[in-house]
Design a protein around this motif. Structure first.
Motif, PDB file in Angstrom:
ATOM      1  N   HIS A 328       0.807  -1.218   0.000  1.00 23.28           N
ATOM      2  CA  HIS A 328       0.000   0.000   0.000  1.00 23.28           C
ATOM      3  C   HIS A 328       0.842   1.270   0.000  1.00 23.28           C
ATOM      4  CE1 HIS A 328      -3.584  -2.451   0.798  1.00 23.28           C
ATOM      5  NE2 HIS A 328      -4.234  -1.415   0.304  1.00 23.28           N
ATOM      6  N   LEU A 329       1.820   1.359   0.928  1.00 23.01           N
ATOM      7  CA  LEU A 329       2.555   2.625   1.005  1.00 23.01           C
ATOM      8  C   LEU A 329       3.442   2.835  -0.223  1.00 23.01           C
ATOM      9  CD1 LEU A 329       2.478   4.934   3.034  1.00 23.01           C
ATOM     10  CD2 LEU A 329       4.717   4.192   3.856  1.00 23.01           C
ATOM     11  N   MET A 362      -4.523  20.807  -1.491  1.00 25.10           N
ATOM     12  CA  MET A 362      -3.506  20.563  -0.470  1.00 25.10           C
ATOM     13  C   MET A 362      -4.102  19.884   0.754  1.00 25.10           C
ATOM     14  SD  MET A 362      -1.314  23.850  -1.150  1.00 25.10           S
ATOM     15  CE  MET A 362       0.199  24.040  -0.794  1.00 25.10           C
ATOM     16  N   ALA A 363      -5.336  20.224   1.083  1.00 25.96           N
ATOM     17  CA  ALA A 363      -6.004  19.537   2.199  1.00 25.96           C
ATOM     18  C   ALA A 363      -6.140  18.053   1.862  1.00 25.96           C
ATOM     19  CB  ALA A 363      -7.374  20.149   2.454  1.00 25.96           C
ATOM     20  N   SER A 364      -6.465  17.747   0.604  1.00 25.09           N
ATOM     21  CA  SER A 364      -6.623  16.336   0.230  1.00 25.09           C
ATOM     22  C   SER A 364      -5.287  15.604   0.316  1.00 25.09           C
ATOM     23  CB  SER A 364      -7.227  16.217  -1.176  1.00 25.09           C
ATOM     24  OG  SER A 364      -6.251  16.361  -2.172  1.00 25.09           O
ATOM     25  N   PHE A 365      -4.188  16.302   0.031  1.00 25.34           N
ATOM     26  CA  PHE A 365      -2.872  15.656   0.181  1.00 25.34           C
ATOM     27  C   PHE A 365      -2.669  15.172   1.608  1.00 25.34           C
ATOM     28  CE2 PHE A 365       1.462  15.887   1.769  1.00 25.34           C
ATOM     29  CZ  PHE A 365       2.152  15.073   0.890  1.00 25.34           C
ATOM     30  N   TRP A 366      -2.938  16.055   2.585  1.00 29.26           N
ATOM     31  CA  TRP A 366      -2.660  15.683   3.979  1.00 29.26           C
ATOM     32  C   TRP A 366      -3.611  14.609   4.471  1.00 29.26           C
ATOM     33  CZ3 TRP A 366       1.942  16.485   5.483  1.00 29.26           C
ATOM     34  CH2 TRP A 366       2.664  17.580   4.986  1.00 29.26           C
ATOM     35  N   LEU A 367      -4.870  14.698   4.027  1.00 31.84           N
ATOM     36  CA  LEU A 367      -5.845  13.691   4.459  1.00 31.84           C
ATOM     37  C   LEU A 367      -5.483  12.309   3.891  1.00 31.84           C
ATOM     38  CD1 LEU A 367      -8.327  13.751   6.161  1.00 31.84           C
ATOM     39  CD2 LEU A 367      -9.706  14.138   4.127  1.00 31.84           C
ATOM     40  N   PHE A 374      -1.272   5.962   8.366  1.00 34.41           N
ATOM     41  CA  PHE A 374      -1.893   5.272   9.503  1.00 34.41           C
ATOM     42  C   PHE A 374      -2.232   3.827   9.129  1.00 34.41           C
ATOM     43  CE2 PHE A 374      -5.287   4.306  12.561  1.00 34.41           C
ATOM     44  CZ  PHE A 374      -4.646   4.673  13.729  1.00 34.41           C
ATOM     45  N   MET A 375      -2.747   3.653   7.908  1.00 37.28           N
ATOM     46  CA  MET A 375      -3.076   2.287   7.452  1.00 37.28           C
ATOM     47  C   MET A 375      -1.809   1.421   7.437  1.00 37.28           C
ATOM     48  SD  MET A 375      -4.792   0.889   3.912  1.00 37.28           S
ATOM     49  CE  MET A 375      -5.807   2.269   3.624  1.00 37.28           C
ATOM     50  N   ALA A 414      -8.784   4.251   8.760  1.00 32.01           N
ATOM     51  CA  ALA A 414      -7.759   4.928   7.955  1.00 32.01           C
ATOM     52  C   ALA A 414      -8.194   4.977   6.492  1.00 32.01           C
ATOM     53  CB  ALA A 414      -6.424   4.204   8.084  1.00 32.01           C
ATOM     54  N   GLY A 415      -8.762   3.863   6.014  1.00 34.31           N
ATOM     55  CA  GLY A 415      -9.215   3.796   4.627  1.00 34.31           C
ATOM     56  C   GLY A 415     -10.311   4.816   4.345  1.00 34.31           C
TER      57      GLY A 415
END
Ligand code: HEM
Ligand code: HEM
Ligand SMILES: [Fe+2]
Length: 449
Positions: A328-329, A362-367, A374-375, A414-415
């Protein structure tokens, strides 16, 4: 946007974004099945959800690479795309193939080889689309200016298309079957896709930091050399337990350890370019995704890959949640985030929405990045416990799974964050907003005047 035919990229990006949405939604569904195992088990069994999740991932990443190529090749070669018509035909073939694959998975028809489950006619369609693509971009580059960036990009795309031929070879001997399977799966993400990544990253950094082309090219050559040197024999880390000769345990361990180097170099490359660059480009979102991609790729592929690549470790960890954590990562950092960097860079131009308001992006990047991190952590904990209970103590697989349920619940959480982030990203691309520019005047006096 300097060339009219770059517009082709727009349609590829739209198709990629649609499949990206389906991919993460499929992941979330698969994650819920881990929490509540009988969920939809009759209507949409886990194996079908999983196929849709992983296949949609690969196809949208490839669509993104094609979009990147159709966007950057005209700028680099300084001419229009050789045949925009062929580019659209290629997109139609790919979309028909995708719908065909999803349709046949839904009724239970598939080839059963992980990632390569597509029915034969779809595989053939992908081959034809790849050939059309190669012809089109090669003709564009050959009749225009050639640069190190397009050379590396084309080399990566040619090699990855040639490797696709191994998807058609499926011997009865299970060891050989697995060996050819890894020729596609590993030599894509750990060799040829890395070349594509390096070329696209170089293009973005060139545009975003304004650093000299010669500097970018030197980095690019070193990254390509180390990626091929380590990645090809590094395939050996998949040959440990499939019935191939024992020397692969050492070849795989040693060369795949070197695979950390190109990922470290790509991360260093991105930061050094920003540090040395003389320009501050207004598109901060594209820069954030570029830096984020190379950094998360270093951790996901480099660090989390090395974690279980030595054969003494892999003997215990093989095929556990540790593998899923890494998968995943690595995919997210190296290829998802890179594609989202290209989309963030190209979309405002393709839609003529500059200066562009990047707050939602940019908010979507951090989320998304926070969710994926976390996942990865919870799956790594789950995998460590699983490795110990199942492989060291010798407990039964299903008993072990029962004791991991809290981690699977956290993975679902997390997902969900990742899915919200992805929807936010898609929204920010479809509804590209302009930044409000405040022009000084009687109504808006410059502060201090
Ligand atoms: C862009 C983000 C994502 C990427 C790049 C990605 C990638 C992948 C890959 C490569 C696999 C195969 C893993 C392997 O064979 O080890 C996979 C499986 C899976 N993914 Fe994702 N995924 C993403 C998002 C999600 C999300 C949001 C969830 C939600 C919880 C999720 C849940 C799953 C599950 C449950 C599996 C099946 C694992 C298994 O068979 O045990 N994924 N994903
Ligand atoms: C961007 C690059 C990479 C991506 C996208 C990636 C993705 C994946 C995925 C999806 C799997 C699961 C395959 C399966 O069994 O279905 C996997 C397995 C593996 N990866 Fe990577 N990987 C990358 C780079 C690396 C690197 C650099 C290393 C080593 C330093 C590495 C080491 C491994 C190992 C040892 C396995 C086998 C795990 C097992 O035995 O179950 N990977 N990778
Ligand atoms: Fe590998």
């Amino acid at each position: 946007m300097k060339y009219q035919s770059q517009k082709v990229a727009y349609w590829y990006i739209l198709a990629a974004l649609a499949l990206f949405g389906i991919q993460v939604a499929g992941g979330l569904l698969a994650g819920w099945v881990y929490v509540s195992p009988n969920f939809l088990s009759e209507l949409l069994p886990f194996n079908v959800i999983r196929m849709i999740h992983t296949n949609a991932l690969i196809v949208w990443l490839l669509l993104g690479f094609f979009a990147a190529a159709y966007f950057l090749v005209p700028e680099e070669a300084e001419r229009e795309i050789w045949s925009p018509k062929l580019a659209y035909l290629q997109l139609v073939i790919l979309l028909v193939g995708t719908l065909g694959a999803v349709g046949s998975y839904l009724v239970g028809i598939h080839g059963g080889r992980e990632f390569l489950e597509q029915p034969l006619w779809v595989k053939f369609g992908i081959l034809v689309a790849a050939l059309i693509f190669l012809l089109n971009v090669s003709m564009t580059v050959l009749s225009g200016k050639r640069t190190a960036i397009t050379n590396v990009l084309l080399m990566g795309l040619w090699l990855l298309s040639l490797l696709w031929v191994f998807a058609f070879i499926n011997p009865d001997n299970l060891s050989l079957d697995k060996m050819y399977w890894w020729f596609v799966v590993h030599l894509w993400v750990e060799a040829t896709w890395e070349l594509v990544m390096a070329a696209i990253l170089a293009f973005l950094l060139l545009k975003l930091t304004g650093v000299d082309r010669e500097v970018v090219e030197k980095w690019l050559y070193v990254i390509v050399a180390t990626a091929l040197f380590s990645g090809i024999l590094g395939t050996g880390h998949h040959f440990y337990w499939i019935g191939l000769p024992g020397y692969w345990q050492w070849v795989g361990s040693i060369f795949s350890t070197f695979e950390v180097i190109p990922f470290f170099l790509m991360m260093s490359f991105a930061f050094v370019m920003v540090w040395k660059g003389r320009k501050t480009h207004p598109n901060k979102a594209a820069l954030l995704w570029s830096l984020g991609s190379s950094t998360v790729a270093f951790f996901g592929a480099g660090v989390w890959g090395f974690l279980h690549t030595l054969h003494g470790v892999n003997f215990y960890s093989h095929g556990t949640q540790i593998t899923a954590a890494h998968g995943h990562l690595a995919f997210y950092g190296a290829y998802v985030a890179l594609n989202l960097a290209v989309f963030s860079y190209a979309m405002p131009m393709l839609r003529q929405r500059e200066p562009y308001n990047q707050v939602l992006n940019m908010a979507s990047f951090w989320l998304m990045t926070g969710g994926m991190a976390f996942m990865t952590f919870v799956l790594t904990f789950a995998g460590t416990i699983q490795t110990h209970m199942q492989r060291v103590v010798g407990d039964y697989y299903m008993d072990v799974q029962d004791s991991l349920s809290v981690f699977y619940l956290m993975r679902f959480g997390a997902g969900a964050a990742v899915v919200i982030g992805a929807l936010l990203f898609i929204y920010s691309m479809l509804v590209v907003r302009r930044k409000e520019v405040i022009t000084p005047g009687p109504a808006n006096p410059v502060p201090g005047e």
